[in-house]
Design a protein around this motif. Structure first.
Motif, mmCIF file in Angstrom:
data_model
loop_
_atom_site.group_PDB
_atom_site.id
_atom_site.type_symbol
_atom_site.label_atom_id
_atom_site.label_comp_id
_atom_site.label_asym_id
_atom_site.label_seq_id
_atom_site.Cartn_x
_atom_site.Cartn_y
_atom_site.Cartn_z
ATOM 1 N N UNK A 145 0.815 -1.216 0.000
ATOM 2 C CA UNK A 145 0.000 0.000 0.000
ATOM 3 C C UNK A 145 0.843 1.258 0.000
ATOM 4 N N UNK A 146 1.881 1.259 0.810
ATOM 5 C CA UNK A 146 2.763 2.425 0.887
ATOM 6 C C UNK A 146 3.492 2.635 -0.437
ATOM 7 N N UNK A 147 3.990 1.540 -1.020
ATOM 8 C CA UNK A 147 4.680 1.645 -2.311
ATOM 9 C C UNK A 147 3.716 2.104 -3.404
ATOM 10 N N UNK A 148 2.472 1.629 -3.357
ATOM 11 C CA UNK A 148 1.467 2.053 -4.347
ATOM 12 C C UNK A 148 1.242 3.556 -4.236
ATOM 13 N N UNK A 149 1.175 4.058 -3.012
ATOM 14 C CA UNK A 149 1.011 5.495 -2.801
ATOM 15 C C UNK A 149 2.215 6.256 -3.363
#
Length: 168
Positions: free
Chosen positions: A12-16
């Motif tokens: 999720x953090x990488x997607x953001x």
């Protein structure tokens, strides 16, 4: 469950962080498949698509959070820019733990890299192999199981050491 939560957080953090990348591997369609699947593979016969995608996105997340721009690409599964070179990554989860199954999976990964025309890496997830082991099992038994699995994974790599496209 803690590992799944941690991997999901990193994805999720990488997607953001990757939201401006038009070739991002972190698509809504992939995330939906990942979240719609079972949290764990109940047995060898279950569909493993959700966990396969989770591993692929986890690899992409680790590369992205390491500062690389990751590109969704088939074949292989992912690619990233490393200096002037585009490098591929074939991400595979081992679910069948016979020698034949491991060899077949690694051969498929190497073929994906070859077909891409890129040099690349094979990322292997062996987590499901340890699902049946109990912490209460004897230390030597756990060590033997681990060594047997690593030998199976490393063994077929020997035949591809001469393949200049496989970096690791």
């Amino acid at each position: 469950v803690q590992r799944i939560a941690w991997e999901t957080f990193l994805i999720g953090y990488a997607a953001y962080e990757d939201r401006r990348n038009s070739s991002t591997p972190f698509t809504l369609a992939r995330l939906k498949i990942m979240f719609d699947g079972p949290l764990v593979d109940e047995d060898e016969g279950d569909k493993t698509t959700a966990r396969d995608i989770q591993f692929e996105l986890y690899v992409a997340a680790m590369l992205r959070l390491g500062g690389l721009t990751v590109i969704d690409r088939e074949p292989p599964d992912l690619a990233f820019q490393f200096g002037p070179e585009l490098v591929g990554v074939a991400a595979k989860r081992v679910t069948g733990f016979t020698r034949k199954a491991v060899h077949k999976l690694l051969k498929k990964a190497a073929q994906q890299i070859d077909e891409s025309g890129l040099r690349g890496f094979i990322a292997i997830n062996i987590d499901s192999r340890f699902r049946g082991l109990q912490i209460s099992d004897e230390k030597q038994e756990r060590l033997t199981e681990y060594t047997t699995l690593l030998d199976m994974v490393n063994e077929p790599n020997q035949q591809w050491r001469m393949n200049l496209r496989i970096l690791g």
